[in-house]
Motif scaffolding. Structure first.
Motif, PDB file in Angstrom:
ATOM      1  N   GLU A 118       0.837  -1.197   0.000  1.00 45.76           N
ATOM      2  CA  GLU A 118       0.000   0.000   0.000  1.00 45.76           C
ATOM      3  C   GLU A 118       0.870   1.244   0.000  1.00 45.76           C
ATOM      4  O   GLU A 118       0.646   2.166  -0.770  1.00 45.76           O
ATOM      5  CB  GLU A 118      -0.917   0.000   1.217  1.00 45.76           C
ATOM      6  N   LYS A 119       1.878   1.233   0.868  1.00 52.31           N
ATOM      7  CA  LYS A 119       2.732   2.416   0.952  1.00 52.31           C
ATOM      8  C   LYS A 119       3.934   2.283   0.039  1.00 52.31           C
ATOM      9  O   LYS A 119       4.398   3.254  -0.528  1.00 52.31           O
ATOM     10  CB  LYS A 119       3.198   2.609   2.397  1.00 52.31           C
ATOM     11  N   LEU A 120       4.446   1.067  -0.083  1.00 48.00           N
ATOM     12  CA  LEU A 120       5.612   0.862  -0.950  1.00 48.00           C
ATOM     13  C   LEU A 120       5.181   0.943  -2.403  1.00 48.00           C
ATOM     14  O   LEU A 120       4.139   0.408  -2.775  1.00 48.00           O
ATOM     15  CB  LEU A 120       6.201  -0.515  -0.700  1.00 48.00           C
ATOM     16  N   ALA A 121       5.993   1.585  -3.213  1.00 45.84           N
ATOM     17  CA  ALA A 121       5.683   1.655  -4.637  1.00 45.84           C
ATOM     18  C   ALA A 121       6.066   0.340  -5.291  1.00 45.84           C
ATOM     19  O   ALA A 121       7.076  -0.266  -4.936  1.00 45.84           O
ATOM     20  CB  ALA A 121       6.448   2.805  -5.279  1.00 45.84           C
ATOM     21  N   THR A 122       5.238  -0.099  -6.215  1.00 49.73           N
ATOM     22  CA  THR A 122       5.522  -1.352  -6.921  1.00 49.73           C
ATOM     23  C   THR A 122       6.858  -1.284  -7.645  1.00 49.73           C
ATOM     24  O   THR A 122       7.600  -2.263  -7.713  1.00 49.73           O
ATOM     25  CB  THR A 122       4.388  -1.613  -7.917  1.00 49.73           C
ATOM     26  N   GLU A 123       7.176  -0.107  -8.159  1.00 51.86           N
ATOM     27  CA  GLU A 123       8.438   0.054  -8.897  1.00 51.86           C
ATOM     28  C   GLU A 123       9.633  -0.200  -7.978  1.00 51.86           C
ATOM     29  O   GLU A 123      10.603  -0.829  -8.378  1.00 51.86           O
ATOM     30  CB  GLU A 123       8.552   1.472  -9.485  1.00 51.86           C
ATOM     31  N   ASP A 124       9.533   0.285  -6.738  1.00 53.55           N
ATOM     32  CA  ASP A 124      10.643   0.073  -5.801  1.00 53.55           C
ATOM     33  C   ASP A 124      10.817  -1.403  -5.501  1.00 53.55           C
ATOM     34  O   ASP A 124      11.931  -1.918  -5.439  1.00 53.55           O
ATOM     35  CB  ASP A 124      10.393   0.843  -4.497  1.00 53.55           C
ATOM     36  N   VAL A 125       9.689  -2.075  -5.316  1.00 55.52           N
ATOM     37  CA  VAL A 125       9.757  -3.514  -5.030  1.00 55.52           C
ATOM     38  C   VAL A 125      10.387  -4.238  -6.210  1.00 55.52           C
ATOM     39  O   VAL A 125      11.256  -5.102  -6.048  1.00 55.52           O
ATOM     40  CB  VAL A 125       8.342  -4.052  -4.731  1.00 55.52           C
ATOM     41  N   LEU A 126       9.976  -3.871  -7.421  1.00 54.54           N
ATOM     42  CA  LEU A 126      10.514  -4.528  -8.608  1.00 54.54           C
ATOM     43  C   LEU A 126      12.008  -4.263  -8.751  1.00 54.54           C
ATOM     44  O   LEU A 126      12.761  -5.123  -9.193  1.00 54.54           O
ATOM     45  CB  LEU A 126       9.769  -4.045  -9.854  1.00 54.54           C
ATOM     46  N   LYS A 127      12.407  -3.058  -8.354  1.00 53.86           N
ATOM     47  CA  LYS A 127      13.826  -2.699  -8.449  1.00 53.86           C
ATOM     48  C   LYS A 127      14.653  -3.594  -7.521  1.00 53.86           C
ATOM     49  O   LYS A 127      15.685  -4.134  -7.913  1.00 53.86           O
ATOM     50  CB  LYS A 127      13.977  -1.236  -8.026  1.00 53.86           C
ATOM     51  N   VAL A 128      14.169  -3.746  -6.284  1.00 54.29           N
ATOM     52  CA  VAL A 128      14.882  -4.606  -5.333  1.00 54.29           C
ATOM     53  C   VAL A 128      14.846  -6.050  -5.817  1.00 54.29           C
ATOM     54  O   VAL A 128      15.845  -6.783  -5.727  1.00 54.29           O
ATOM     55  CB  VAL A 128      14.251  -4.461  -3.935  1.00 54.29           C
ATOM     56  N   ALA A 129      13.703  -6.448  -6.372  1.00 56.44           N
ATOM     57  CA  ALA A 129      13.586  -7.819  -6.872  1.00 56.44           C
ATOM     58  C   ALA A 129      14.565  -8.054  -8.016  1.00 56.44           C
ATOM     59  O   ALA A 129      15.158  -9.122  -8.139  1.00 56.44           O
ATOM     60  CB  ALA A 129      12.152  -8.067  -7.338  1.00 56.44           C
ATOM     61  N   ARG A 130      14.764  -7.038  -8.837  1.00 56.11           N
ATOM     62  CA  ARG A 130      15.702  -7.144  -9.959  1.00 56.11           C
ATOM     63  C   ARG A 130      17.120  -7.375  -9.443  1.00 56.11           C
ATOM     64  O   ARG A 130      17.880  -8.163  -9.990  1.00 56.11           O
ATOM     65  CB  ARG A 130      15.619  -5.860 -10.777  1.00 56.11           C
TER      66      ARG A 130
END
Lengths: 398, 97
Positions: A118-130
């Motif tokens: 909800e608070k975390l941006a999906t893009e940030d999560v994807l970046k870390v996942a990358r």
């Protein structure tokens, strides 16, 4: 029963035998132990039969001995198919390539879904996942174990209490449970609360800071109500954020004018619809041609573009409602006009000074009727919040 | 000698109650409806056509008449015939021979 097993796999041939004594050949075959089956006489001197491919060369001496001739009429089984496949190499190569490509493509990561954030941006999560190796077109076999990945992600993503990584086919779902963090208070500088306007204090409540006025004190605009300086103002003082609620009685003077004849537009109920087909930024009228029969009208336009998912397509439908309007006049009595004016003023006060303001009293100071209008001067006594923030500037000291 | 051995075999057969085809080299014929005929202990095919088939036996021969006859499978001792079978007949198997 006696048909050799897996004759299709081992390969067999159907031969047509021609000769005076086909039965001799059959006897000879049976005696020599060569499996032969489906012997079907086609005429007096010919017969069809099936033998295994393995025994084909053993037939020749027997044929010679019994004086028969034969030719192969059908080839059945895998060995012949393999020969045919070998002749069509590219077909076989294509078949193998198809399965290989299918296998390779299905061992790629195609989609990554992030859920629960909800608070975390999906893009940030994807970046870390990358960084952890989860990215589109990544080989699935190069990914770490899901539990390792989820541990890594939850270490790298601040503000999460749990991260789950799940792979289903070619889709990876990253499920995030965000940590419940206390709400952050907005940072505020030390400040005073001062009066916004001239007023008489009706109530004061200091949550933080030092109240400098009391109830029923008359205050000027800009006067400090709650001080942000604690202490004696010399060496042992401390600047804090003054907080609190101060209400005071304030007088507002309103000059009102209300026309006695009120004009209003009223729909008569008559209307006409026009329909348009919208292509790009052009609209083609399809229905509702003809002159407008109304003397005065209002048009309501509704544009309804076709949408696919959330994309508006350049094709759509537009309807225009032409509604007939009639002007209605209403003549007010003076009292009604006064009431109307005062109501308007009260609405203005509530909008300007906060909806929790209370009208304590109202007084019409002056009133006259002229040119079809009522002119009024009204004094309102309102209890409202009068505190205003004033930041303390350190360099000035106090 | 041959006669003595045959008598001996016949006697043992009667005494021990053994099936005749085992000892006397007789054909064993299994007929399934009129569709399938299995003959064990045959001695080869003598005539073979769609309507008529003659199998040699140890004594005489067996004539099979029918329509659309075919040999499903053949082994040295055994033959399986399929088709529509109308008539099965022994030829030349007198008691005397």
């Amino acid at each position: 029963m006696k048909i050799p097993t897996l004759s299709g796999l081992r390969g067999c041939v159907m031969i047509t035998v021609r000769g005076e004594h086909v039965n001799h050949l059959i006897n000879a075959l049976a005696e020599s132990g060569i499996p032969v089956w489906d012997i079907r006489p086609t005429s007096d001197h010919t017969a069809d039969m099936k033998v295994l491919l393995r025994d084909f060369h053993a037939l020749r001496p027997l044929l010679k001995r019994t004086g028969c001739r034969m030719h192969v009429s059908r080839r059945i089984g895998l060995p012949f198919r393999m020969v045919r496949l070998y002749n069509r190499k590219f077909f076989a190569v294509g078949m193998i390539a198809f399965f290989m490509i299918l296998f390779l493509l299905s061992s790629l990561v195609w989609n990554i879904n992030v859920t629960g954030n909800e608070k975390l941006a999906t893009e940030d999560v994807l970046k870390v996942a990358r960084q952890a190796g989860i990215k589109p077109f990544q080989w699935i076999f190069r990914l770490d174990e899901p539990d390792k990945l989820s541990r890594e992600l939850s270490m790298k993503l601040p503000g999460t209490s749990w991260v789950g990584v799940e792979r289903k086919g070619t889709t990876i779902t990253i499920q995030i449970v965000e940590a419940a963090e206390p709400e952050k208070k907005p940072l505020v500088e030390p400040r005073h609360l001062v009066s916004r306007t001239d007023a008489v204090v009706s109530s004061i409540y200091a949550e933080q800071g030092r109240p400098l006025v009391e109830k029923n004190t008359r205050v000027k605009k800009g006067q400090v109500l709650i001080s942000g300086i604690l202490g004696d103002g010399d060496a042992h003082s401390q600047a804090v954020v003054a907080k609190g609620e101060v209400k005071g009685l304030v007088w507002h003077e309103y000059n009102l004018q209300v026309p006695l004849v009120q004009k209003r537009n009223v729909y008569t109920g008559e209307r006409k619809n026009k329909s348009y087909l919208v292509l790009g930024n052009r609209a083609i009228q399809l229905w509702g041609y003809g002159k407008e029969p109304f003397a005065k009208s209002e048009t309501i336009t509704e544009h309804d573009p076709l949408t696919w998912r959330s994309i508006a397509l350049p094709i759509g439908w537009m309807t225009e409602k032409v509604m007939e309007v009639q002007e209605a006049e209403e003549t007010l009595q003076q009292q009604e006009a006064e009431k109307l004016g005062i109501q308007g003023a009260i609405r203005d006060i509530l909008a300007k000074y906060g909806s929790d303001s209370q009208i304590i009293s109202q007084k019409i100071l002056h009133e006259k009727k002229e040119n079809g209008k009522v002119y009024m001067k009204v004094l309102f006594e309102v209890e409202e919040k009068i505190a205003e923030e004033l930041p303390l500037v350190h360099s000035q000291g106090e | 000698m041959a006669q003595i051995s045959r008598r001996l075999r016949k006697w043992t057969n009667e005494m021990l109650d053994l099936p005749q085809d085992v000892l006397l080299d007789l054909p064993r014929i299994t007929l399934v409806g009129n569709k399938e005929l299995s003959v064990e202990n045959h001695r080869g095919v003598r005539h073979f056509s769609e309507n008529r088939m003659i199998l040699s036996l140890s004594q005489g021969s067996l004539e099979v008449e029918g329509a659309g006859l075919m040999i499903r499978a053949i082994l040295p001792q055994e033959v399986l015939i399929e088709g529509v079978i109308n008539n099965i007949k022994y030829i030349g198997t007198g008691e005397s021979s």
